[in-house]
Motif scaffolding. Structure first.
Motif, PDB file in Angstrom:
ATOM      1  N   THR A 106       0.838  -1.199   0.000  1.00 25.14           N
ATOM      2  CA  THR A 106       0.000   0.000   0.000  1.00 25.14           C
ATOM      3  C   THR A 106       0.875   1.252   0.000  1.00 25.14           C
ATOM      4  OG1 THR A 106      -1.716  -1.239   1.141  1.00 25.14           O
ATOM      5  CG2 THR A 106      -1.917   1.152   1.184  1.00 25.14           C
ATOM      6  N   GLU A 107       1.960   1.221   0.759  1.00 28.24           N
ATOM      7  CA  GLU A 107       2.877   2.359   0.810  1.00 28.24           C
ATOM      8  C   GLU A 107       3.517   2.602  -0.546  1.00 28.24           C
ATOM      9  OE1 GLU A 107       6.288   4.706   0.817  1.00 28.24           O
ATOM     10  OE2 GLU A 107       6.459   2.533   0.535  1.00 28.24           O
ATOM     11  N   GLN A 108       3.842   1.535  -1.278  1.00 24.36           N
ATOM     12  CA  GLN A 108       4.439   1.694  -2.602  1.00 24.36           C
ATOM     13  C   GLN A 108       3.490   2.422  -3.548  1.00 24.36           C
ATOM     14  OE1 GLN A 108       5.662  -2.153  -4.030  1.00 24.36           O
ATOM     15  NE2 GLN A 108       7.384  -2.286  -2.625  1.00 24.36           N
TER      16      GLN A 108
ATOM     17  N   LEU B 183       1.414  10.209   2.699  1.00 23.20           N
ATOM     18  CA  LEU B 183      -0.036  10.330   2.536  1.00 23.20           C
ATOM     19  C   LEU B 183      -0.768   9.411   3.508  1.00 23.20           C
ATOM     20  CD1 LEU B 183      -2.365  11.595   0.932  1.00 23.20           C
ATOM     21  CD2 LEU B 183      -2.113   9.752  -0.731  1.00 23.20           C
ATOM     22  N   MET B 184      -0.194   8.258   3.781  1.00 27.12           N
ATOM     23  CA  MET B 184      -0.842   7.276   4.642  1.00 27.12           C
ATOM     24  C   MET B 184      -0.789   7.640   6.124  1.00 27.12           C
ATOM     25  SD  MET B 184       0.484   3.729   2.935  1.00 27.12           S
ATOM     26  CE  MET B 184      -0.194   2.716   4.249  1.00 27.12           C
TER      27      MET B 184
ATOM     28  N   ILE C 102      -8.850   3.451   3.464  1.00 23.12           N
ATOM     29  CA  ILE C 102      -8.128   3.093   2.250  1.00 23.12           C
ATOM     30  C   ILE C 102      -9.061   2.163   1.493  1.00 23.12           C
ATOM     31  CG2 ILE C 102      -6.190   1.818   1.266  1.00 23.12           C
ATOM     32  CD1 ILE C 102      -4.454   2.949   3.513  1.00 23.12           C
ATOM     33  N   LEU C 103      -9.324   2.505   0.259  1.00 13.69           N
ATOM     34  CA  LEU C 103     -10.224   1.735  -0.600  1.00 13.69           C
ATOM     35  C   LEU C 103      -9.395   1.143  -1.736  1.00 13.69           C
ATOM     36  CD1 LEU C 103     -13.288   1.150  -1.446  1.00 13.69           C
ATOM     37  CD2 LEU C 103     -12.979   3.093  -2.982  1.00 13.69           C
TER      38      LEU C 103
ATOM     39  N   TYR D 248      -5.844   2.125  -5.750  1.00 18.77           N
ATOM     40  CA  TYR D 248      -5.851   2.525  -4.354  1.00 18.77           C
ATOM     41  C   TYR D 248      -6.339   3.959  -4.214  1.00 18.77           C
ATOM     42  CZ  TYR D 248      -2.945  -1.568  -3.288  1.00 18.77           C
ATOM     43  OH  TYR D 248      -2.478  -2.841  -3.132  1.00 18.77           O
ATOM     44  N   PHE D 249      -7.196   4.164  -3.220  1.00 18.03           N
ATOM     45  CA  PHE D 249      -7.733   5.497  -2.928  1.00 18.03           C
ATOM     46  C   PHE D 249      -7.678   5.683  -1.416  1.00 18.03           C
ATOM     47  CE2 PHE D 249      -9.776   3.641  -6.593  1.00 18.03           C
ATOM     48  CZ  PHE D 249      -9.623   4.621  -7.556  1.00 18.03           C
TER      49      PHE D 249
END
Length: 114
Positions: A45-47, A53-54, A93-94, A100-101
């Motif tokens: 997810t970080e990539q 942002l996370m 997180i969707l 990814y959003f």
């Protein structure tokens, strides 16, 4: 396949889930606290989204860190903090059709599912 990630009692998650239900969108809800969080998912997810942002710097959990911890945050320490304290991850997180959003705005969700 659509998966919504977050924490069940978060107000933003409640709004996102209500929107998905009202629009008859099938999804899986993954609660970080109940369902857990693993390093592989977090790194993947970080990539895509980026740790800056996370990382939720406005939340209580982040604000409770020492000034030294806050100032020294980098990718590795941010991932470690998010793994240990999932509440530090911005919500929701969707993941929809492998895209990814992050965050919830009705307009954004309407565009994603149009």
């Amino acid at each position: 396949m659509t998966t919504l990630y977050g924490i069940k009692n978060c107000d933003t998650i409640k709004k996102a889930r209500a929107w998905l239900s009202a629009n008859n969108i099938d999804y899986i809800f993954h609660d970080y606290r109940q369902d857990g969080l693993d390093t592989k998912w977090l790194e993947q997810t970080e990539q895509t989204l980026g740790w800056e942002l996370m990382l939720n710097k406005r939340g209580t959990t982040f604000r409770q860190l020492s000034e030294e911890q806050k100032q020294g945050v980098d990718k590795m320490s941010a991932l470690a903090l998010m793994l240990e304290y999932p509440a530090m991850i911005k919500r929701p997180i969707l993941i929809h059709n492998d895209e990814y959003f992050i965050g919830f705005k009705a307009e954004q969700f309407a565009e994603v599912f149009s």
